[in-house]
Write an enzyme that holds these catalytic residues in place. Structure first.
Site, mmCIF file in Angstrom:
data_model
loop_
_atom_site.group_PDB
_atom_site.id
_atom_site.type_symbol
_atom_site.label_atom_id
_atom_site.label_comp_id
_atom_site.label_asym_id
_atom_site.label_seq_id
_atom_site.Cartn_x
_atom_site.Cartn_y
_atom_site.Cartn_z
ATOM 1 N N GLU A 1 47.524 35.592 41.868
ATOM 2 C CA GLU A 1 47.556 36.560 40.753
ATOM 3 C C GLU A 1 48.489 37.730 41.071
ATOM 4 O O GLU A 1 49.008 38.383 40.168
ATOM 5 C CB GLU A 1 46.153 37.117 40.492
ATOM 6 C CG GLU A 1 45.299 36.297 39.575
ATOM 7 C CD GLU A 1 45.811 36.248 38.133
ATOM 8 O OE1 GLU A 1 46.013 37.317 37.531
ATOM 9 O OE2 GLU A 1 46.013 35.147 37.629
ATOM 10 N N THR B 1 45.617 36.386 46.651
ATOM 11 C CA THR B 1 45.648 35.537 45.472
ATOM 12 C C THR B 1 47.041 35.443 44.848
ATOM 13 O O THR B 1 47.807 36.415 44.867
ATOM 14 C CB THR B 1 44.680 36.090 44.411
ATOM 15 O OG1 THR B 1 45.018 35.541 43.146
ATOM 16 C CG2 THR B 1 44.749 37.596 44.294
ATOM 17 N N TYR C 1 42.630 43.211 38.370
ATOM 18 C CA TYR C 1 42.274 42.416 39.550
ATOM 19 C C TYR C 1 43.509 42.231 40.448
ATOM 20 O O TYR C 1 43.442 42.428 41.668
ATOM 21 C CB TYR C 1 41.726 41.064 39.100
ATOM 22 C CG TYR C 1 41.600 40.060 40.212
ATOM 23 C CD1 TYR C 1 40.601 40.175 41.168
ATOM 24 C CD2 TYR C 1 42.493 38.989 40.314
ATOM 25 C CE1 TYR C 1 40.491 39.262 42.198
ATOM 26 C CE2 TYR C 1 42.386 38.062 41.339
ATOM 27 C CZ TYR C 1 41.392 38.204 42.280
ATOM 28 O OH TYR C 1 41.290 37.301 43.301
ATOM 29 N N LYS D 1 44.249 43.491 44.333
ATOM 30 C CA LYS D 1 44.590 42.553 45.415
ATOM 31 C C LYS D 1 45.939 42.899 46.060
ATOM 32 O O LYS D 1 46.154 42.612 47.238
ATOM 33 C CB LYS D 1 44.594 41.117 44.873
ATOM 34 C CG LYS D 1 43.189 40.592 44.609
ATOM 35 C CD LYS D 1 42.413 40.499 45.920
ATOM 36 C CE LYS D 1 41.234 39.577 45.833
ATOM 37 N NZ LYS D 1 40.617 39.305 47.117
ATOM 38 N N ILE E 1 29.418 35.309 51.160
ATOM 39 C CA ILE E 1 28.959 33.979 51.608
ATOM 40 C C ILE E 1 28.314 33.182 50.465
ATOM 41 O O ILE E 1 28.295 31.955 50.496
ATOM 42 C CB ILE E 1 27.989 34.090 52.811
ATOM 43 C CG1 ILE E 1 27.752 32.703 53.431
ATOM 44 C CG2 ILE E 1 26.675 34.750 52.417
ATOM 45 C CD1 ILE E 1 26.926 32.709 54.692
ATOM 46 N N ASP F 1 25.706 45.743 50.972
ATOM 47 C CA ASP F 1 26.835 45.698 50.057
ATOM 48 C C ASP F 1 28.118 46.086 50.798
ATOM 49 O O ASP F 1 28.108 47.045 51.591
ATOM 50 C CB ASP F 1 26.566 46.691 48.912
ATOM 51 C CG ASP F 1 27.447 46.403 47.721
ATOM 52 O OD1 ASP F 1 26.902 46.055 46.669
ATOM 53 O OD2 ASP F 1 28.686 46.526 47.849
HETATM 54 O O1 G4F Z 1 40.193 29.840 35.680
HETATM 55 P P1 G4F Z 1 40.752 31.163 35.396
HETATM 56 O O2 G4F Z 1 39.809 32.210 34.924
HETATM 57 O O3 G4F Z 1 41.531 31.609 36.700
HETATM 58 P P2 G4F Z 1 42.686 32.684 36.981
HETATM 59 O O4 G4F Z 1 42.717 33.754 35.971
HETATM 60 O O5 G4F Z 1 43.944 31.917 37.202
HETATM 61 O O6 G4F Z 1 42.194 33.325 38.338
HETATM 62 C C1 G4F Z 1 41.652 32.543 39.390
HETATM 63 O O7 G4F Z 1 42.646 32.181 40.282
HETATM 64 C C2 G4F Z 1 43.246 33.269 40.998
HETATM 65 C C3 G4F Z 1 44.286 32.666 41.925
HETATM 66 O O8 G4F Z 1 45.516 32.681 41.276
HETATM 67 C C4 G4F Z 1 42.186 34.034 41.738
HETATM 68 F F1 G4F Z 1 42.720 35.053 42.412
HETATM 69 C C5 G4F Z 1 41.165 34.546 40.774
HETATM 70 O O9 G4F Z 1 40.153 35.243 41.478
HETATM 71 C C6 G4F Z 1 40.577 33.365 40.070
HETATM 72 O O10 G4F Z 1 39.943 32.572 41.035
HETATM 73 O O11 G4F Z 1 41.897 31.046 34.288
HETATM 74 C C7 G4F Z 1 42.971 30.140 34.405
HETATM 75 C C8 G4F Z 1 43.762 30.126 33.113
HETATM 76 C C9 G4F Z 1 44.147 31.538 32.604
HETATM 77 O O12 G4F Z 1 45.479 31.518 32.218
HETATM 78 C C10 G4F Z 1 43.262 31.754 31.383
HETATM 79 O O13 G4F Z 1 43.825 32.555 30.365
HETATM 80 O O14 G4F Z 1 42.940 29.565 32.083
HETATM 81 C C11 G4F Z 1 43.097 30.327 30.890
HETATM 82 N N1 G4F Z 1 41.923 30.140 30.043
HETATM 83 C C12 G4F Z 1 41.948 29.626 28.794
HETATM 84 N N2 G4F Z 1 40.732 29.622 28.263
HETATM 85 C C13 G4F Z 1 40.655 30.478 30.327
HETATM 86 C C14 G4F Z 1 39.895 30.156 29.199
HETATM 87 N N3 G4F Z 1 40.098 31.001 31.445
HETATM 88 C C15 G4F Z 1 38.743 31.201 31.439
HETATM 89 N N4 G4F Z 1 38.176 31.728 32.553
HETATM 90 N N5 G4F Z 1 37.967 30.904 30.346
HETATM 91 C C16 G4F Z 1 38.487 30.366 29.190
HETATM 92 O O15 G4F Z 1 37.786 30.084 28.227
#
Ligand code: G4F
Length: 397
Positions: free
Chosen positions: A166, A164, A192, A196, A35, A96
């Site tokens: 993913e 997801t 991850y 899932k 939540i 938890d």
């Molecule tokens: O925002 P992200 O970390 O999201 P990601 O990996 O797509 O996962 C999110 O979406 C999923 C749904 O498909 C969920 F299941 C999951 O729990 C989460 O909510 O990264 C998005 C993209 C990736 O390709 C990553 O490599 O952004 C790229 N990226 C580039 N620079 C980065 C960065 N991601 C993050 N977090 N931080 C960076 O500096």
């Protein structure tokens, strides 16, 4: 999640119109894990303030050491100032999801009509460093919910589990830039995603063998001002706002060529509710916008909306930079620490089936989402600037 100020509650988290929220007299209880996260909070707001069919009591599972608990206290206090709070309320239960006895007792106490399982270790990048804890938490959380429902013989409860995109992983490798629909093959690229996919099969198992009403949303990326900055969209909007105000020098990111189908979390929790309340049989449906944009384009648009109109990309690979030509200043550089061992280069989902079956529409697309997040982060950056100025003034006295 950072401290949230009541004057800065994101849109839709509080009621638009109190008058229209008088009790409707049909009570219902929802039990939420996770939540304190983005989806948990928007789901709570949707159940309490936006859907018009029931007066919901929302039970929320919280870890005592959750960093976002103070925000939930503030939110609950605010709720108690509203006239509707007798009919619609939040009850927090501390424990938890990995603790089987706690989950059994908490579900027994709440006697929910609906369960939403949002608790998960959901940061893809972190899952490479902690594959064991990611698997353990994500898999045992769902097991404990389902086993509690089974042993308590709650035959009427409806369970939603957040899946997801993913799970589909590297869709390019096998199928070109494919648009994902229900039944698309899984090709996980992170621990991850593996956890899932196990969850996905747990859902099928409990549905098929024990005939539970349990379903999962095949949910693509969804964001909001409540997103943590460990995810890229919030990292971008927060950094752009802080750079604009002069609180941060530049933004450092990893792979800017990844493409994602980004929707708004508030829009998506409405789909979750419909999956439980508007289906006769539990079906697993894609929740997406069908619009895909690269991290690079999202970054560029964020800077432009913040007023940086004369910007230019220079260099290649890890030397690529974004330059503000007016100020001759670097706004962004690549930092390889944010590259991942396994990457998902492209994701786009087709929400056709949920549109036809449940009448759900993706109604907030990425540009509007970006503007809402940036507007919020500009206000937050100004508050940060003011408190820094106040501190400076105090130390000068
Ligand atoms: O925002 P992200 O970390 O999201 P990601 O990996 O797509 O996962 C999110 O979406 C999923 C749904 O498909 C969920 F299941 C999951 O729990 C989460 O909510 O990264 C998005 C993209 C990736 O390709 C990553 O490599 O952004 C790229 N990226 C580039 N620079 C980065 C960065 N991601 C993050 N977090 N931080 C960076 O500096």
């Amino acid at each position: 999640m950072e401290k949230l100020y009541p004057q800065l509650w994101p849109k839709r988290l509080v009621p638009d119109d109190i008058q229209s929220l008088l009790p409707v007299g049909r009570n219902r209880t929802a039990f939420l894990t996770g939540i304190t996260g983005q989806d948990g909070l928007y789901m709570t707001a949707y159940l309490l303030f936006h859907q018009k069919e029931y007066d919901y009591t929302v039970y929320g599972v919280v870890r005592k050491n959750s960093a976002t608990l103070p925000f939930l206290f503030q939110y609950n206090e605010f709720l108690q100032t509203l006239e509707i709070s007798k009919a619609r309320k939040i009850i927090l239960v501390y424990g938890d999801v990995t603790d089987q006895m706690f989950m059994h007792n908490a579900i027994a106490k709440a006697q929910p009509d609906e369960i939403y399982n949002f608790a998960a270790l959901s940061q893809v990048q972190h899952s490479f460093d902690g594959p064991g804890v990611t698997m353990d938490t994500n898999i045992s959380g769902l097991t404990n919910i389902c086993q509690a429902v089974l042993s308590l013989k709650m035959i009427n409860v409806r369970i939603f589990h957040a899946s997801t995109s993913e799970m589909f992983g590297d869709v390019i490798q096998k199928n070109g830039e494919a648009i994902v629909t229900e039944g698309f093959p899984f090709n996980p690229m992170s621990p991850y995603a593996v956890s899932k996919i196990t969850n996905y099969y747990q859902v099928q198992f409990y549905k098929n063998v024990y005939k539970m009403f349990i379903c999962t949303g095949l949910t693509f990326n969804h964001e909001s001002p409540l997103r943590q900055e460990t995810f890229i969209t919030r990292k971008i909007t927060k950094a752009v706002a802080r750079i604009k105000i002069g609180l941060q020098d530049r933004l450092r990111v990893g792979n800017i060529y990844a493409k994602r189908d980004w929707g708004h979390a508030f829009n998506y929790v409405q789909a979750f509710w419909k999956l439980l309340n508007k289906q006769d049989e539990p079906d697993d449906l894609v929740i997406a916008t069908c619009e895909t944009v690269s991290v690079k384009e999202f970054i560029e648009q964020a800077f432009r909306v913040a007023g940086y109109t004369n910007i230019e990309w220079k260099g290649e690979g890890s030397d690529e930079k974004l330059i503000d030509r007016d100020a001759d200043k670097i706004l962004l550089e690549i930092d390889p620490q944010f590259y991942r061992p396994g990457e998902v280069p492209f994701l786009r989902g087709n929400p056709q089936r949920i549109k036809e079956k449940l009448g759900w529409e993706p109604n907030i697309l990425w540009r509007e989402l970006l503007e809402e997040m940036l507007e919020y982060d500009l206000k937050l950056a100004k508050l940060e600037e003011n408190s820094l100025l106040q501190l400076q003034n105090k130390t000068q006295l």
